[in-house]
Design a protein around this motif. Structure first.
Motif, mmCIF file in Angstrom:
data_model
loop_
_atom_site.group_PDB
_atom_site.id
_atom_site.type_symbol
_atom_site.label_atom_id
_atom_site.label_comp_id
_atom_site.label_asym_id
_atom_site.label_seq_id
_atom_site.Cartn_x
_atom_site.Cartn_y
_atom_site.Cartn_z
ATOM 1 N N ARG A 134 -2.401 42.656 75.462
ATOM 2 C CA ARG A 134 -3.758 43.167 75.680
ATOM 3 C C ARG A 134 -4.777 42.421 74.815
ATOM 4 O O ARG A 134 -5.846 42.045 75.283
ATOM 5 N N GLN A 135 -4.449 42.216 73.546
ATOM 6 C CA GLN A 135 -5.360 41.507 72.640
ATOM 7 C C GLN A 135 -5.538 40.061 73.077
ATOM 8 O O GLN A 135 -6.656 39.532 73.076
ATOM 9 N N TYR A 136 -4.447 39.409 73.450
ATOM 10 C CA TYR A 136 -4.526 38.027 73.926
ATOM 11 C C TYR A 136 -5.392 37.960 75.178
ATOM 12 O O TYR A 136 -6.226 37.073 75.328
ATOM 13 N N ASN A 137 -5.212 38.923 76.068
ATOM 14 C CA ASN A 137 -5.992 38.956 77.299
ATOM 15 C C ASN A 137 -7.475 39.160 77.002
ATOM 16 O O ASN A 137 -8.332 38.525 77.618
ATOM 17 N N ASP A 138 -7.791 40.046 76.073
ATOM 18 C CA ASP A 138 -9.193 40.265 75.683
ATOM 19 C C ASP A 138 -9.809 38.979 75.144
ATOM 20 O O ASP A 138 -10.949 38.643 75.453
ATOM 21 N N PHE A 139 -9.048 38.250 74.321
ATOM 22 C CA PHE A 139 -9.549 36.988 73.776
ATOM 23 C C PHE A 139 -9.740 35.958 74.894
ATOM 24 O O PHE A 139 -10.764 35.269 74.942
ATOM 25 N N ALA A 140 -8.768 35.881 75.806
ATOM 26 C CA ALA A 140 -8.867 34.931 76.918
ATOM 27 C C ALA A 140 -10.097 35.221 77.768
ATOM 28 O O ALA A 140 -10.813 34.310 78.189
ATOM 29 N N GLU A 141 -10.372 36.495 78.005
ATOM 30 C CA GLU A 141 -11.556 36.868 78.775
ATOM 31 C C GLU A 141 -12.832 36.481 78.022
ATOM 32 O O GLU A 141 -13.791 35.995 78.613
ATOM 33 N N LEU A 142 -12.819 36.686 76.719
ATOM 34 C CA LEU A 142 -13.983 36.364 75.888
ATOM 35 C C LEU A 142 -14.340 34.882 75.971
ATOM 36 O O LEU A 142 -15.512 34.521 76.043
ATOM 37 N N ILE A 143 -13.328 34.028 75.997
ATOM 38 C CA ILE A 143 -13.602 32.580 76.050
ATOM 39 C C ILE A 143 -13.753 32.071 77.483
ATOM 40 O O ILE A 143 -13.924 30.878 77.701
ATOM 41 N N GLY A 144 -13.674 32.986 78.444
ATOM 42 C CA GLY A 144 -13.927 32.613 79.835
ATOM 43 C C GLY A 144 -12.718 32.119 80.597
ATOM 44 O O GLY A 144 -12.849 31.498 81.647
ATOM 45 N N ASP A 145 -11.534 32.403 80.111
ATOM 46 C CA ASP A 145 -10.311 31.987 80.793
ATOM 47 C C ASP A 145 -10.095 32.891 82.012
ATOM 48 O O ASP A 145 -9.915 34.102 81.880
ATOM 49 N N GLY A 146 -10.140 32.320 83.206
ATOM 50 C CA GLY A 146 -10.008 33.075 84.444
ATOM 51 C C GLY A 146 -8.655 33.732 84.620
ATOM 52 O O GLY A 146 -8.510 34.668 85.407
ATOM 53 N N ARG A 147 -7.658 33.273 83.894
ATOM 54 C CA ARG A 147 -6.326 33.868 84.014
ATOM 55 C C ARG A 147 -6.290 35.293 83.469
ATOM 56 O O ARG A 147 -5.426 36.074 83.823
ATOM 57 N N ALA A 148 -7.258 35.640 82.616
ATOM 58 C CA ALA A 148 -7.291 36.987 82.049
ATOM 59 C C ALA A 148 -7.463 38.029 83.154
ATOM 60 O O ALA A 148 -6.788 39.059 83.170
ATOM 61 N N LYS A 149 -8.367 37.772 84.089
ATOM 62 C CA LYS A 149 -8.606 38.706 85.194
ATOM 63 C C LYS A 149 -7.365 38.811 86.081
ATOM 64 O O LYS A 149 -6.986 39.898 86.502
ATOM 65 N N THR A 150 -6.702 37.690 86.323
ATOM 66 C CA THR A 150 -5.492 37.686 87.136
ATOM 67 C C THR A 150 -4.398 38.503 86.463
ATOM 68 O O THR A 150 -3.697 39.277 87.116
ATOM 69 N N ALA A 151 -4.268 38.345 85.161
ATOM 70 C CA ALA A 151 -3.245 39.095 84.422
ATOM 71 C C ALA A 151 -3.532 40.590 84.464
ATOM 72 O O ALA A 151 -2.622 41.396 84.654
ATOM 73 N N ARG A 152 -4.784 40.985 84.316
ATOM 74 C CA ARG A 152 -5.155 42.405 84.319
ATOM 75 C C ARG A 152 -4.917 43.057 85.675
ATOM 76 O O ARG A 152 -4.764 44.272 85.762
ATOM 77 N N ALA A 153 -4.876 42.266 86.720
ATOM 78 C CA ALA A 153 -4.702 42.822 88.068
ATOM 79 C C ALA A 153 -3.378 43.564 88.216
ATOM 80 O O ALA A 153 -3.271 44.464 89.049
ATOM 81 N N ILE A 154 -2.373 43.215 87.424
ATOM 82 C CA ILE A 154 -1.082 43.895 87.553
ATOM 83 C C ILE A 154 -0.932 45.076 86.608
ATOM 84 O O ILE A 154 0.008 45.843 86.720
ATOM 85 N N TRP A 155 -1.866 45.257 85.691
ATOM 86 C CA TRP A 155 -1.781 46.391 84.775
ATOM 87 C C TRP A 155 -1.940 47.685 85.554
ATOM 88 O O TRP A 155 -2.751 47.785 86.468
ATOM 89 N N ASN A 156 -1.163 48.678 85.215
ATOM 90 C CA ASN A 156 -1.157 50.010 85.835
ATOM 91 C C ASN A 156 -0.675 50.018 87.282
ATOM 92 O O ASN A 156 -0.835 51.012 87.975
ATOM 93 N N LYS A 157 -0.072 48.926 87.737
ATOM 94 C CA LYS A 157 0.534 48.943 89.072
ATOM 95 C C LYS A 157 1.844 49.718 89.000
ATOM 96 O O LYS A 157 2.594 49.598 88.029
ATOM 97 N N PRO A 158 2.131 50.517 90.028
ATOM 98 C CA PRO A 158 3.394 51.264 90.017
ATOM 99 C C PRO A 158 4.592 50.313 90.081
ATOM 100 O O PRO A 158 4.534 49.281 90.765
ATOM 101 N N LEU A 159 5.649 50.656 89.350
ATOM 102 C CA LEU A 159 6.859 49.840 89.349
ATOM 103 C C LEU A 159 7.717 50.091 90.588
ATOM 104 O O LEU A 159 8.659 49.364 90.843
ATOM 105 N N LYS A 160 7.383 51.121 91.355
ATOM 106 C CA LYS A 160 8.008 51.391 92.648
ATOM 107 C C LYS A 160 6.921 51.271 93.706
ATOM 108 O O LYS A 160 5.760 51.556 93.443
ATOM 109 N N THR A 161 7.298 50.874 94.905
ATOM 110 C CA THR A 161 6.329 50.801 96.000
ATOM 111 C C THR A 161 5.995 52.213 96.469
ATOM 112 O O THR A 161 6.885 52.995 96.806
ATOM 113 N N VAL A 162 4.702 52.515 96.459
ATOM 114 C CA VAL A 162 4.219 53.811 96.921
ATOM 115 C C VAL A 162 3.187 53.524 98.002
ATOM 116 O O VAL A 162 2.231 52.787 97.768
ATOM 117 N N TYR A 163 3.408 54.068 99.193
ATOM 118 C CA TYR A 163 2.470 53.823 100.278
ATOM 119 C C TYR A 163 2.221 55.104 101.066
ATOM 120 O O TYR A 163 2.979 56.065 100.981
#
Length: 182
Positions: A134-163
């Motif tokens: 989380r801290q690394y991601n916050d720093f990456a976002e601060l310096i404008g690294d686009g990978r930070a947003k991509t990494a955050r996209a999987i946070w809080n995703k269910p580990l099982k498929t729910v539909y």
């Protein structure tokens, strides 16, 4: 969207995020083959100005259903996309109120039956990054690294498929809760 009469439906769409003890989200606009929703063709996009009376109802308990507004989305590509439509919804899971959602999401319904299903969905484990990530991601976002947003996209995703296996309009003969909104 629930009955399919608009030419689009929530049937077969994924629950994208689960925030334990708060809410889960489903119905994200996107590609059907990815478990997302294709909005109806004639759906009018919400304007950026929302009347204050739209926020009168609060996320006071478990089972409140609301519409997240695109201007509150973390993804700037969605927030600024003129073809984006608000078809995503969230359901509070409890145990208590979610005041952080008030004045940012429009409450439009409440779960009358099946709160046990909401509770079951809320209990599904999700991906949680470690504090270092989380801290690394916050720093990456601060310096404008686009990978930070991509990494955050999987946070809080269910580990099982729910539909959403089916949806529609339910006629409740004797609701367990008051039919009025919270």
């Amino acid at each position: 969207m629930c009955t399919g009469s608009s030419g689009s439906t929530y049937k077969g769409t994924l629950v994208q995020k689960i925030f334990p003890g708060q809410f889960f989200m489903a119905g994200r606009q996107g590609r059907r083959d990815k478990g997302e929703v294709k909005p109806p063709l004639k759906l009018i996009r919400n304007t950026e100005s929302i009347e204050s009376k739209a926020f009168l109802l609060e996320h006071s308990r478990a089972g409140v259903v609301s519409l997240p507004l695109s201007e509150n989305d973390d993804d700037d590509d969605l927030k600024l996309n003129p073809n984006y439509h608000n078809v995503e919804f969230l359901i509070t899971t409890g145990p208590g109120p979610c005041p952080q959602l008030d004045s940012k999401n429009i409450v439009f319904g409440t779960v009358l039956e099946g709160l046990d299903i909401v509770t079951t969905i809320a209990a599904i484990p999700t991906y949680k990054p470690s504090e270092n990530i989380r801290q690394y991601n916050d720093f990456a976002e601060l310096i404008g690294d686009g990978r930070a947003k991509t990494a955050r996209a999987i946070w809080n995703k269910p580990l099982k498929t729910v539909y959403i296996s089916d949806c529609g309009e339910l006629k409740v003969a004797k609701p367990t809760l008051s039919p009025s909104l919270p």
